[in-house]
Design an enzyme around this catalytic site. Structure first.
Site, PDB file in Angstrom:
ATOM      1  N   SER A   1       0.911  -1.247   0.060  1.00  0.00           N
ATOM      2  CA  SER A   1      -0.284   0.177  -0.096  1.00  0.00           C
ATOM      3  C   SER A   1       0.543   1.132   0.277  1.00  0.00           C
ATOM      4  O   SER A   1       1.930   1.226  -0.899  1.00  0.00           O
ATOM      5  CB  SER A   1      -1.162   0.281   1.418  1.00  0.00           C
ATOM      6  OG  SER A   1      -1.500   1.152   1.716  1.00  0.00           O
TER       7      SER A   1
ATOM      8  N   ASP B   1      -5.992  -3.886  -2.333  1.00  0.00           N
ATOM      9  CA  ASP B   1      -4.763  -3.738  -1.403  1.00  0.00           C
ATOM     10  C   ASP B   1      -3.851  -4.958  -0.853  1.00  0.00           C
ATOM     11  O   ASP B   1      -4.781  -5.986  -0.381  1.00  0.00           O
ATOM     12  CB  ASP B   1      -4.595  -3.076  -0.205  1.00  0.00           C
ATOM     13  CG  ASP B   1      -4.106  -2.008   0.540  1.00  0.00           C
ATOM     14  OD1 ASP B   1      -3.801  -2.345   0.922  1.00  0.00           O
ATOM     15  OD2 ASP B   1      -4.155  -1.018   0.458  1.00  0.00           O
TER      16      ASP B   1
END
Length: 759
Positions: A90, A237
């Site tokens: 991320s 993610d």
């Protein structure tokens, strides 16, 4: 919902969830196109200077909190601690990719504290990039809720639009956007982690276009849309399964020593259990905390950064977060300095890292497009032509792809590729492969928005505005649009915009049905209620030059009924026809459809009203403009004017122009003045009192204004009115909300309130 809880909710979405305690497996993808198990194409480079252990750095996800990683990198470089391998998830993937590609900590700090990151968080395509017709939609139905109808009724699969984040990544990682890129060949070998929604397994990227890999790693569910691979897999993610990828450093990158950067969690507070948002936020943190314990066991040094006083949306506090990272690294000085190099060793390390920097792409020789209808692919080819034969740059490609994305149907991403050469020189990237991805929700679309305008001692106008837009009809660029307003009035309008040529030439047949009450006023007293019905049809033809300018000729025929319901006034009852012919010019250089800090908007028309019931044939002219200028960011000055005239010809009441109401002589009643010739001048000042969280809107402004208007008609003397206005204007994701007080001459006073309207 109070503003602080709205911000907390947004922060919750931006804060990445943790991974289950047990890893399911690791896949290495050669690119987003293929998430199958494919290894990087070269061996890991040896460390420099030789004879020392390789050091890996694991960077955790966490939204804006991940900016603290920049401070850690600054401390490591200041103290000659080398980083030979990087793995991130991320925000850790973003910071890690930038550093691994050769950016210095100073450059990362400059980027983090600039406005560049805020451009990532956009609820929709920026107004300046939207097509001419999408700009019309935003002006006419500001900040509406958009519902996709492609697969039944449904909202889009993400809060934020893709355009901002995609543009940011391809711009900042442009030299590492090659289709055949091997992450072992970066200045610092790199890996990032995403989550495969098809297989429910983590994907570790070792090759392929770096912007696409990072885009997958940061695709926070619900905030950014999943990345659809060309193998049909959907990626989100990586923090869901591996938020601190120390295992990737050990297994894939063969790091001998691992340094992990952990972003400390906040302690439990009363607010965490006092609301739904707080409980959900705390539950996500619980999942992260457990998995961090597993990840930390694989690290030799864990740098704990105290960021509990910040949220995942605090991009405006980048400097403080970076400083927190620097100080946290300093706290672990003793453990980190064991890996520090001498001055000569540090120079050897930097030289080896610099030698692995990739060269820039060469001269553009080929453009390939896939994923769109022929018209869309042809538009890309046509708009990329000016860039061919010139050095490939992020700016030239962005300019070439802007047009195909401006209508909101397609999102365009790209990667570079090399064309084999017969010489012994190494191949360089001279080709661009453009991927067009169609919106999964539509077209067609529905736009829905409430509109309310209320004032003291006046009527209240409230409508629900609904617009249907179908861009999948006929040729690319053509569309059908139908608009309905119901409530105070009923207005149904349909139009078919047919694009005739790539240069913007078009024809547009249209029709309208309008039914509305019309109130007649005399010195602030309502003396009559009329009812107006219009049935109209017309044709426009012209050219849309770009997303800012259009010229069109219009012919319109209508049947009008004008009847008295109660009271006395407004002339005789009428039932007849009228025709209008106009030439219109529109220019829009504003930055927003509502609150535009800078810009200029101009509309001019000239023509004639003829064969109108109870009216003379009359020339018709109109002109309006608005100019705004920002000063020191939070201050906006505006100046506007509007003129409409039949050049004093005798024209019946249904066709006359009106003044009165918020932002159109605010101290007067709605449409209090009706005449054949009007002008209105406005000037104002707005100061921003509070800003909304990044990406959610303009914020709250205090506003002051002055208005002057005059209206004339053959059967009444000219009336001049002036007033001053003070109030609040809020630009929110749900539309523009205004509240104001206006005091004018002739004893006129009004307190007014509007939602969704910006006059």
């Amino acid at each position: 919902m109070p503003l602080k809880y709205t911000a907390t909710l947004f922060a919750l979405f931006l804060f990445v969830a943790g991974a289950p305690a047990q890893r399911i497996g690791v896949q290495q993808g050669s690119s987003i196109a293929d998430a199958s198990a494919v290894s990087a194409g070269s061996d890991l480079p040896p460390v420099a200077p030789a004879g020392r252990p390789s050091i890996g750095l694991a960077l955790q996800g966490g939204g804006a909190l991940g900016l603290a990683h920049v401070g850690v990198l600054e401390w490591l470089e200041d103290h000659h601690v080398p980083v030979d391998r990087i793995a991130g998830t991320s925000m850790g993937a973003l910071v890690g990719a930038l550093y691994a590609s050769g950016r210095t900590p100073a450059e990362l700090r400059s980027l983090a504290t600039s406005d560049a990151i805020s451009s990532v968080f956009t609820l929709q395509t920026p107004y300046t990039d939207a097509s001419y017709r999408r700009r019309q939609d935003r002006r006419q139905i500001p900040q509406s809720i958009i519902i996709g109808l492609k697969n039944g009724f449904g909202l889009r699969n993400a809060l934020l639009a893709d355009g901002g984040v995609n543009a940011f990544l391809t711009r900042e990682l442009f030299d590492y956007n090659g289709k055949a890129l091997d992450y072992n060949r970066l200045p610092i070998p790199f890996r990032c982690v995403a989550t495969d929604l098809n297989t429910l397994q983590p994907v570790t990227f070792a090759a392929g276009p770096l912007p696409e890999a990072v885009r997958a790693s940061i695709s926070i569910p619900g905030i950014f849309a999943p990345v659809k691979g060309r193998d049909g897999h959907y990626l989100v993610d990586g923090g869901i399964l591996d938020n601190l990828p120390t295992d990737v450093l050990r297994r894939d990158l063969k790091a001998d020593r691992v340094i992990a950067v952990r972003l400390q969690d906040a302690t439990l507070s009363a607010g965490d259990t006092g609301s739904i948002v707080g409980v959900l936020n705390r539950a996500f943190i619980a999942g992260i905390a457990r998995n961090m314990e597993q990840a930390e066991k694989l690290a030799d040094v864990v740098i704990d950064v105290p960021v509990s006083n910040y949220s995942g949306t605090d991009y405006g506090n980048a400097a403080q977060l970076i400083q927190a990272g620097y100080q946290a690294a300093a706290q672990d000085r003793a453990a980190l300095l064991r890996y520090a190099l001498s001055d000569s060793g540090w120079q050897a390390y930097l030289a080896a890292r610099h030698a692995r920097r990739l060269g820039k792409p060469g001269v553009l020789r080929a453009v390939r497009v896939e994923g769109g209808v022929p018209g869309a692919e042809n538009q890309v080819q046509r708009e990329m032509k000016p860039a061919e034969g010139r050095p490939v740059t992020a700016q030239s490609i962005a300019a070439g792809l802007k047009g195909v994305q401006s209508n909101g149907v397609y999102e365009a991403t790209y990667e570079t590729f090399a064309q084999p050469r017969s010489t012994s020189q190494p191949d360089e990237d001279t080709g661009i492969l453009v991927h067009l991805t169609k919106d999964s929700a539509g077209p067609p679309y529905l736009m829905v928005a409430p509109e309310v305008a209320a004032a003291t001692s006046n009527i209240t106008e409230g409508e629900l505005a609904v617009r249907f837009v179908d861009q999948s009809l006929s040729s690319f660029g053509s569309e059908f649009r139908a608009s309905i307003r119901v409530g105070y009035l009923t207005d149904v309008t349909t139009e078919y915009y047919r694009l005739l040529a790539p240069g913007g030439y078009f024809v547009q047949p249209e029709a309208q049905v309008l039914r509305q009450p019309v109130y007649i006023w005399d010195n602030q007293a309502r003396v009559a209620e009329r009812f107006q019905q219009n049935l109209a049809a017309g044709l426009k033809a012209g050219r849309t030059f770009n997303n800012q300018m259009q010229i069109a000729a219009e012919w319109r025929a209508e049947t009008t009924r004008w009847s008295l319901r109660t009271g006395v006034g407004g002339g005789p009852d009428l039932n007849g026809t009228a025709q209008t012919g106009l030439l219109r010019f529109n220019l829009d250089k504003t930055e927003s459809s509502t609150i535009s800090p800078n810009g200029f908007r101009l509309s001019a028309e000239a023509g004639a009203l003829y064969h109108a019931v109870a009216s003379d044939n009359a020339p018709q002219v109109g002109l309006s403009f608005l100019s705004t200028h920002a000063w020191r960011e939070d201050n906006i000055f505006g100046l506007g004017a509007e003129v409409n005239s039949y050049l004093r010809a005798r024209v019946a009441q249904p066709y006359r122009f009106t003044l009165g109401g918020p932002m159109r002589l605010s101290a007067s009643s709605f449409d209090e003045y009706r005449g054949t010739d009007t002008y209105l001048a406005r000037t104002g000042y707005m100061h921003r009192i509070a800003a909304l969280p990044t990406g959610l809107g303009h914020g709250l402004y205090g506003a002051l204004g002055y208005e002057a208007g005059e209206i004339w008609s053959p059967d009444a003397r000219a009336i001049l009115r002036q007033d001053g206005t003070a109030g609040l204007v809020a630009g929110t994701p749900l539309g523009v909300i205004t509240f104001g007080v206006s005091v004018g001459d002739a004893g006129r006073r009004k307190v007014f309130f509007t939602i969704g309207r910006w006059f």
